[in-house]
Design a protein around this motif. Structure first.
Motif, PDB file in Angstrom:
ATOM      1  N   UNK A  49       0.819  -1.220   0.000  1.00 27.75           N
ATOM      2  CA  UNK A  49       0.000   0.000   0.000  1.00 27.75           C
ATOM      3  C   UNK A  49       0.845   1.260   0.000  1.00 27.75           C
ATOM      4  N   UNK A  50       2.125   1.150   0.438  1.00 29.17           N
ATOM      5  CA  UNK A  50       3.020   2.299   0.336  1.00 29.17           C
ATOM      6  C   UNK A  50       3.240   2.695  -1.120  1.00 29.17           C
ATOM      7  N   UNK A  51       3.002   1.748  -2.022  1.00 28.39           N
ATOM      8  CA  UNK A  51       3.208   2.040  -3.438  1.00 28.39           C
ATOM      9  C   UNK A  51       2.264   3.081  -4.002  1.00 28.39           C
ATOM     10  N   UNK A  52       1.146   3.348  -3.314  1.00 32.29           N
ATOM     11  CA  UNK A  52       0.208   4.358  -3.830  1.00 32.29           C
ATOM     12  C   UNK A  52       0.835   5.752  -3.800  1.00 32.29           C
ATOM     13  N   UNK A  53       1.910   5.918  -3.048  1.00 32.12           N
ATOM     14  CA  UNK A  53       2.591   7.215  -3.044  1.00 32.12           C
ATOM     15  C   UNK A  53       3.162   7.552  -4.416  1.00 32.12           C
ATOM     16  N   UNK A  62      15.979   5.842 -11.712  1.00 32.21           N
ATOM     17  CA  UNK A  62      17.371   6.125 -11.345  1.00 32.21           C
ATOM     18  C   UNK A  62      17.457   7.014 -10.097  1.00 32.21           C
ATOM     19  N   UNK A  63      16.393   7.725  -9.734  1.00 30.66           N
ATOM     20  CA  UNK A  63      16.411   8.535  -8.510  1.00 30.66           C
ATOM     21  C   UNK A  63      15.840   7.784  -7.315  1.00 30.66           C
ATOM     22  N   UNK A  64      15.101   6.713  -7.579  1.00 32.71           N
ATOM     23  CA  UNK A  64      14.564   5.921  -6.483  1.00 32.71           C
ATOM     24  C   UNK A  64      13.196   6.389  -6.032  1.00 32.71           C
ATOM     25  N   UNK A  65      12.611   5.596  -5.154  1.00 34.86           N
ATOM     26  CA  UNK A  65      11.242   5.866  -4.695  1.00 34.86           C
ATOM     27  C   UNK A  65      11.159   7.146  -3.861  1.00 34.86           C
ATOM     28  N   UNK A  66      12.047   7.273  -2.855  1.00 33.17           N
ATOM     29  CA  UNK A  66      11.942   8.387  -1.925  1.00 33.17           C
ATOM     30  C   UNK A  66      12.502   9.687  -2.500  1.00 33.17           C
ATOM     31  N   UNK A  67      13.413   9.604  -3.435  1.00 30.22           N
ATOM     32  CA  UNK A  67      14.039  10.817  -3.975  1.00 30.22           C
ATOM     33  C   UNK A  67      13.334  11.365  -5.201  1.00 30.22           C
ATOM     34  N   UNK A  68      12.302  10.687  -5.672  1.00 30.80           N
ATOM     35  CA  UNK A  68      11.574  11.194  -6.835  1.00 30.80           C
ATOM     36  C   UNK A  68      10.789  12.453  -6.459  1.00 30.80           C
ATOM     37  N   UNK A  69      10.568  13.299  -7.438  1.00 33.88           N
ATOM     38  CA  UNK A  69       9.909  14.590  -7.205  1.00 33.88           C
ATOM     39  C   UNK A  69       8.444  14.405  -6.812  1.00 33.88           C
ATOM     40  N   UNK A  70       8.027  15.142  -5.795  1.00 36.24           N
ATOM     41  CA  UNK A  70       6.629  15.138  -5.353  1.00 36.24           C
ATOM     42  C   UNK A  70       5.835  16.108  -6.235  1.00 36.24           C
ATOM     43  N   UNK A  71       4.772  15.596  -6.898  1.00 36.27           N
ATOM     44  CA  UNK A  71       3.993  16.434  -7.814  1.00 36.27           C
ATOM     45  C   UNK A  71       2.535  16.560  -7.384  1.00 36.27           C
TER      46      UNK A  71
END
Length: 317
Positions: A49-53, A62-71
């Motif tokens: 369920x964390x994947x819904x983020x 290449x930036x990863x899950x946590x480092x991707x830009x929040x839109x």
């Protein structure tokens, strides 16, 4: 006169409260048997369920899950403004409506018909035959559909050609796509769906039928006034569960029959998510589409359950 207070013998004292650790120790093997099921739901239902983020990020591998830009809700805005949104919504809702209209009553009718059969051997034989299609892979079902309906030697088209001199492009025609999907679903799952209703029919009190016969009720009246009301709660619960899958039409079945000639009526949310997420790599966008489906499903389940209880039926909770 002095009032005497009688102690409440039914209320346990604080020292009588069962010790949680003691209960765990006592029933440790039962909880051990429960552990695989808990781990399954934890690992495959709750952790993902964390994947819904991803729906609120511009995910880049290449930036990863946590480092991707929040839109934020940008992907939802793009999805709702996409010209294909209304096409996807129309196709999905129409297929779900046809399934509710034709497929959902089919197991009920078939279960009632089987319940009226009094020859045990014949009844068991029919049940076995109608259960078998459920275990056939959808890939095999799609292949059988192609073999029967193709214009290159398909028996259905050969029969039509023998009488009319023409052949019908069943697999490429947008007009035939939805009927083929509904017929496939009925043939494959109708027999399997009768299991629940046959179990509900087995619990109906036989004395009700005997009383109805004494009152002069024929078989149709017995079905209408006894059989259907007796299994109405089962029907309502399954209908509520079905409403939660209104936006899910089965990816595999539709994808196997989808082609550029019928895409206008065949493309649904499930195939669209696959196309955008897997083939085009738009992971965040496809996650937003999937999250939209899930939210609508939850709303429909809650709404259906509320209406069922409002009209005096038993809901899910």
């Amino acid at each position: 006169m002095k009032q005497v207070t009688v102690p409440n013998v039914n209320k346990p004292s604080s020292g009588y409260r069962p010790n949680v650790l003691r209960r765990l120790q006592k029933d440790k093997w039962l909880y051990f048997l429960l552990l695989p099921g808990l781990l399954y739901f934890l690992l495959f239902k709750y952790v993902p369920m964390w994947g819904v983020l991803l729906a609120f990020k511009n995910y880049q591998p290449y930036t990863g899950f946590w480092n991707s830009e929040w839109v934020g809700v940008e992907h939802f805005r793009l999805f709702f403004s996409n010209p294909e949104f209304f096409m996807l919504l129309r196709n999905t809702l129409l297929l779900s409506f046809y399934n509710l209209l034709f497929f959902f009553p089919a197991p009920i009718i078939l279960a009632i018909l089987l319940n009226e059969v009094r020859i045990a051997f014949f009844k068991r034989s029919v049940q076995t035959m109608i259960y078998v299609p459920h275990f056939i892979s959808m890939v095999i079902v799609a292949s059988m559909t192609y073999v029967f309906l193709t214009t290159a030697g398909g028996p259905v088209n050969e029969l039509i050609y023998a009488y009319t001199g023409q052949k019908i492009e069943f697999l490429a025609s947008p007009d035939w796509f939805r009927p083929i999907i509904i017929l496939q679903t009925i043939w494959k799952e109708c027999g399997w769906g009768t299991i629940i209703f046959l179990a509900a029919l087995a619990a109906v009190d036989v004395e009700q039928y005997e009383a109805a016969i004494m009152d002069g009720a024929n078989r149709w009246k017995q079905i209408w006034h006894i059989t259907l009301p007796s299994i109405s709660s089962t029907i309502i619960i399954l209908l509520i569960l079905r409403m939660g899958n209104v936006l899910e039409n089965g990816f595999e079945q539709i994808y196997l029959l989808l082609n550029p000639l019928n895409r206008e009526v065949a493309e649904v949310f499930d195939t669209y998510v696959y196309m955008m997420g897997i083939t085009q790599g738009a992971f965040s966008y496809s996650t937003a589409v999937g999250l939209f489906k899930s939210i609508i499903g939850v709303i429909l389940v809650l709404g259906s359950n509320y209406l069922a209880k409002k009209f005096g039926q038993s809901g899910l909770y």
